[in-house]
Write an enzyme that holds these catalytic residues in place. Structure first.
Site, PDB file in Angstrom:
ATOM      1  N   ASP A  40     -50.381 145.670  14.576  1.00  0.00           N
ATOM      2  CA  ASP A  40     -50.374 147.111  14.868  1.00  0.00           C
ATOM      3  C   ASP A  40     -49.054 147.579  15.494  1.00  0.00           C
ATOM      4  OD1 ASP A  40     -52.994 146.835  14.139  1.00  0.00           O
ATOM      5  OD2 ASP A  40     -53.813 147.917  15.852  1.00  0.00           O
ATOM      6  N   HIS A 181     -49.795 142.677  17.801  1.00  0.00           N
ATOM      7  CA  HIS A 181     -48.850 143.800  17.780  1.00  0.00           C
ATOM      8  C   HIS A 181     -47.461 143.253  17.457  1.00  0.00           C
ATOM      9  CE1 HIS A 181     -52.269 145.074  20.202  1.00  0.00           C
ATOM     10  NE2 HIS A 181     -51.990 146.312  19.809  1.00  0.00           N
TER      11      HIS A 181
END
Ligand code: NI
Length: 240
Positions: A40, A181
């Site tokens: 992400d 992430h």
């Protein structure tokens, strides 16, 4: 006498168990575990390093992208698509969608789709709202499947590759959607360490769409998914 009776019962149970294992013999396919690694908040200046590592290992992943960063890293975005990874919408600038008005939610989603389409020629078919946060009002405005996660690696908190590895290696199981992430260097190193070990344990890494396919799940629009377990409906009931 009671003791002997209990021993006999225990023996019978043990014997039965062994019998069961003989009947349910596992095929080779059953040993493969399918999972999806998702990244992400990118693209970022570290994403290319991740893409190098994924390519080396022939692993496909899914990227939930921010519109404003796609504008900043268009070449990285093109590379993500070119190398066969799946892309998803993560909003334009990581706003909490539950706090936005209808037209602001639409902007976050539509603007990001438009930017990605202009750069790559393809549009994301899945969405993950920022912070994984949504409500019924948000759901109504999302016209694609919503993909959350079953394992949060906590990479954003640890910022340490060995800790990311250590705290997740024993949690990951078949059908899981795993959250990372790619905006942190430590996340990339940690993810690659996990991939190397999981590969040796017969895990296969698929994009979200391919994982759903393998598990016989048709993704529906405006519906949320946390993991993909094989449908129990595939087992035909055998009531006498
Ligand atoms: Ni995010």
């Amino acid at each position: 006498m009671k003791k002997i009776f209990l021993l006999l019962i225990a023996f019978l149970l043990l014997f039965n168990n062994e019998d069961d294992t003989l009947i349910v013999s596992k095929s080779d396919d059953d040993d493969i575990k399918y999972i999806a690694f998702t990244f992400d908040d990118g693209p970022s200046r570290y994403t290319d390093e991740l893409l190098d590592g994924l390519k080396e290992r022939d692993v496909k992943a899914t990227f939930f992208l921010l519109g404003c960063l796609c504008e900043r890293y268009p070449e990285t975005l093109k590379r993500i698509v070119r190398e066969g990874h799946q892309i998803g919408n993560h909003g334009y600038d990581h706003r909490l969608l539950t706090r936005l008005k209808k037209d602001e939610i639409e902007f976050q989603i539509n603007k990001t789709n438009e930017i990605i389409k202009n750069i790559t020629g393809v549009e994301p078919e899945i969405l993950r709202p920022a912070y994984g946060s949504y409500n019924n009002r948000v759901l109504k405005n999302i016209k694609t499947p919503i993909v959350l996660w079953s394992i949060d690696t906590m990479d954003w908190r640890y910022r340490n590759s060995k800790r990311i590895y250590r705290n997740n290696i024993n949690k990951i199981k078949d059908g899981d959607i795993i959250l990372f992430h790619d905006k942190f260097k430590s996340s990339i190193k940690g993810a690659l360490m996990l991939i190397d070990e999981l590969m040796s344990e017969d895990f296969e890494f698929l994009t979200i769409s391919d994982l759903a396919k393998v598990k016989d799940i048709d993704l529906e629009n405006s519906k949320e998914y946390f993991r993909f377990a094989s449908s129990m409906l595939n087992i035909s009931p055998s009531c006498p």
